[in-house]
Scaffold this active site. Structure first.
Site, short mmCIF file in Angstrom:
data_model
loop_
_atom_site.label_atom_id
_atom_site.label_comp_id
_atom_site.label_asym_id
_atom_site.label_seq_id
_atom_site.Cartn_x
_atom_site.Cartn_y
_atom_site.Cartn_z
N TYR A 1 -1.80 -8.34 -10.82
CA TYR A 1 -0.65 -8.14 -9.95
C TYR A 1 0.60 -8.81 -10.51
O TYR A 1 1.64 -8.17 -10.71
CB TYR A 1 -0.94 -8.71 -8.56
CG TYR A 1 -1.99 -7.98 -7.77
CD1 TYR A 1 -1.65 -7.10 -6.76
CD2 TYR A 1 -3.34 -8.19 -8.04
CE1 TYR A 1 -2.62 -6.45 -6.03
CE2 TYR A 1 -4.32 -7.53 -7.31
CZ TYR A 1 -3.95 -6.66 -6.31
OH TYR A 1 -4.91 -6.00 -5.59
N GLU B 1 0.83 -1.21 0.00
CA GLU B 1 0.00 0.00 0.00
C GLU B 1 0.86 1.26 0.00
O GLU B 1 0.50 2.28 -0.60
CB GLU B 1 -0.96 -0.01 1.19
CG GLU B 1 -1.84 -1.25 1.31
CD GLU B 1 -2.46 -1.68 0.01
OE1 GLU B 1 -2.99 -0.82 -0.72
OE2 GLU B 1 -2.42 -2.89 -0.30
#
Length: 631
Positions: A404, A316
């Site tokens: 991803y 993050e």
């Protein structure tokens, strides 16, 4: 070799190729420049609703625009809409007519008729929408018993990908960014946090004020309100949580956040957002973590595993550069956020924890990617990086491991082409500087890369046979290239050796097993072991895996337990089956009822598989019993 400077040819500064159409948005965002918006909201926990108004500062950019179309949602009730045009004879609000039309199952279109005589290109107009919103897909109202402390209710929002149109009417597309401010009124004892760079609180009026001074897309506007407390864990970061969680969260993170920020800044340039706060949310939070700028949301159950917590927080943080500062312009190219953030996350962990640790974590994820490919097939279109979806398809359903991990492999391939990882770090640093606070498409990244490394462009590297950039973006199947992960051999090899022992014709003897001390293994090593054993389950009948490891795995974190319990079910380890029920009872708590909203976290979808397998085994036993009865 000297580092290349910034490209002198190609796109000019600040000229990304944003798409003309975003099929996930009903809005006419191309007709306006959104300069700023303001939210003024009152939270009512008793009836679970937010009410107030939205003010949009818009500048038309085309002639003859007579309608403003915003993304909305059926759960959002419009009360009135008015308009002001400062300096054009409409300084006082003028009421506007509007209608709400169906768009998709995840939104509506709000069509607003504008005063055509006053609306001109380049002239500011202010649109005020008064509305109430309740329990739409973006807004999660938790009764007190669904919170961790079970003392006070809590509400949070989750805007990714196209949910925030149920929070406030908007240009709900990542192609549009703007600054925003907010005023939030709450009852006594409620703390409000938002993804904003500045905040203040008036205790007398019970009003929180927020300001985001950097432009963000609508999906990154986030709010949480409840019984929340904080502890500073660094000069620009603090941890927020319910009181019962706070000490554990602080202990787990300690001073690591500032360390990780420092490593990321050394690699990719200054952290642009000022604050880097983290709030831990109850198990009803529908995903693992969300990179809301200045305020990352993370599910509290991740605190059980220090290694997964580390990876998730660093991921993050990486979004502060890749995804938040430079954003994919459409959801069809989500890999521009997630693939680059995954690459950046692994650069950070390599610098902070060594190459072996990063290689081990990468092997776990790439194993999962290939596992998913075996299930879906190499020709499944969801394995593309550029996924073209038809109107009406919810972009959230296209978020998968390919976004991803295949995205990570492509970025790793670009790094390999550059000739040196530190040289590629410099490229990424300049890429952020060039496109910060803008939205881009894949061709922007590719053009900038080829301009930055002109020798690669001259060598036509984008058309290298078998590794063509077009094949990377539009081709189905596995990544054409995967990075060398041999540096993780010291951690990965023992895992594979133990898997080979258990998969041999004869069960391993105790003396041989004693050479593998799983209590000293990391979480990622145990996860890799269990994942690879699951790939070969069910094991031969009588394999004594349960007797060897049950007591160890039962005391470990949820990431290990969920895999071990799949082993229990798939291999019919009957003495351990009651633990499946105990695990589900502990972890599966939710307040939403639709299938898409009922998961606790991404990995907990596996709980569903466990339940199905239990039912399968039960039916199998019933059928066998009936067969024995009839013979």
């Amino acid at each position: 070799m000297q580092l290349s400077g910034r490209p002198s040819a190609g796109l000019g500064p600040g000229s990304p190729r944003c798409p003309l159409v975003d099929v996930a948005s009903a809005s006419n965002f191309r007709c306006f420049q959104l300069r700023h918006f303001h939210l003024d909201l009152r939270l009512n926990f008793a009836v679970k609703e937010m009410s107030g108004w939205l003010v949009l500062d818009l500048v038309p950019v085309q002639l003859g625009v007579c309608t403003l179309v915003l993304d909305s949602h059926p759960s959002l009730l419009i009360h009135s809409i008015d308009c002001k045009v400062p300096g054009a004879g409409l300084d006082e609000p003028v009421s506007l007519t509007y209608r709400v039309d169906p768009f998709t199952d995840y939104g509506s279109s709000l069509n607003i008729s504008l005063p055509t005589a006053a609306v001109k290109p380049g002239r500011l107009i202010q649109i005020t929408v008064r509305y109430t919103t309740t329990d739409g897909p973006a807004i999660w109202w938790l009764d007190s018993e669904l919170t961790c402390g079970q003392t006070r209710p809590l509400v949070f929002t989750q805007g990714h990908s196209v949910c925030n149109r149920s929070f406030f009417p908007s240009f709900d597309t990542p192609a549009v960014k703007s600054t925003y401010t907010a005023t939030v009124r709450v009852p006594d004892g409620v703390t409000v946090l938002m993804s904003a760079s500045r905040s203040s609180y008036s205790k007398q009026d019970r009003v929180f004020q927020f300001s985001m001074e950097f432009p963000v897309p609508s999906y990154l506007v986030a709010l949480v309100a409840g019984e929340l407390q904080h502890v500073d864990v660094g000069p620009r970061s603090r941890v927020w949580a319910e009181p019962c969680l706070l000490s554990c969260a602080v202990k787990k993170l300690g001073g690591s956040v500032e360390r990780w920020l420092g490593v990321a800044e050394d690699l990719f340039g200054p952290y642009l957002w000022g604050r880097c706060d983290i709030v831990f949310l109850p198990p009803s939070f529908p995903i693992v973590a969300m990179e809301n700028p200045c305020l990352t949301f993370i599910i509290a159950s991740i605190l059980e595993s220090s290694e997964f917590l580390l990876i998730d927080v660093i991921h993050e943080i990486a979004h502060g550069w890749f995804g938040n500062a430079v954003t994919n312009a459409t959801w069809e190219e989500m890999w521009l956020s997630e693939g680059l953030a995954t690459y950046a996350q692994r650069r950070i962990t390599t610098e902070a924890y060594g190459e072996a640790f990063t290689c081990l974590e990468t092997v776990v994820r790439l194993d999962a990617l290939h596992r998913q490919l075996r299930l879906l097939g190499d020709n499944n279109p969801v394995s593309k990086l550029q996924v073209k979806f038809e109107p009406g398809v919810n972009p959230s359903t296209l978020m998968n491991l390919f976004t991803y991990e295949k995205g990570f492999c492509f970025v790793s391939y670009l790094s390999e082409l550059s000739g040196d990882v530190t040289r590629f770090d410099c490229f990424l640093r300049d890429y952020i500087s060039e496109f910060k606070f803008k939205s881009v498409v894949a061709q922007d990244l590719i053009d900038y890369f080829l301009g930055y490394f002109p020798e690669l462009k001259d060598a036509a590297i984008a058309q290298r046979e078998g590794l063509e950039f077009e094949r990377w973006l539009s081709g189905c199947g596995p990544p054409p290239y995967e990075p060398d992960l041999s540096a993780g051999g010291a951690l990965i090899r023992p895992v594979q050796d133990l898997c080979d022992l258990w998969r041999s014709a004869d069960p391993p003897d105790l003396q041989t097993l004693s050479t593998f001390d799983l209590s000293a293994w990391s979480t990622f090593q145990i996860v890799l072991f269990l994942d690879r054993m699951l790939d070969h389950s069910p094991l031969p009948h009588g394999t004594p895996l349960s007797g060897s490891y049950s007591s160890l795995f039962d005391g470990l974190n949820a990431e290990v337990q969920i895999r071990w319990l799949q082993m229990v079910v798939r291999n019919t380890f009957y003495p351990d089956l009651p633990r499946v029920r105990a695990f589900l009872h502990k972890h599966v708590r939710t307040h939403k009822k639709t299938a898409a909203e009922s998961c606790i976290r991404q990995s907990f979808w596996l709980c569903f598989c466990i339940v199905v397998l239990i039912l399968y085994l039960f039916l199998k036993l019933v059928l066998v019993s009936l067969w024995l009865f009839y013979i």
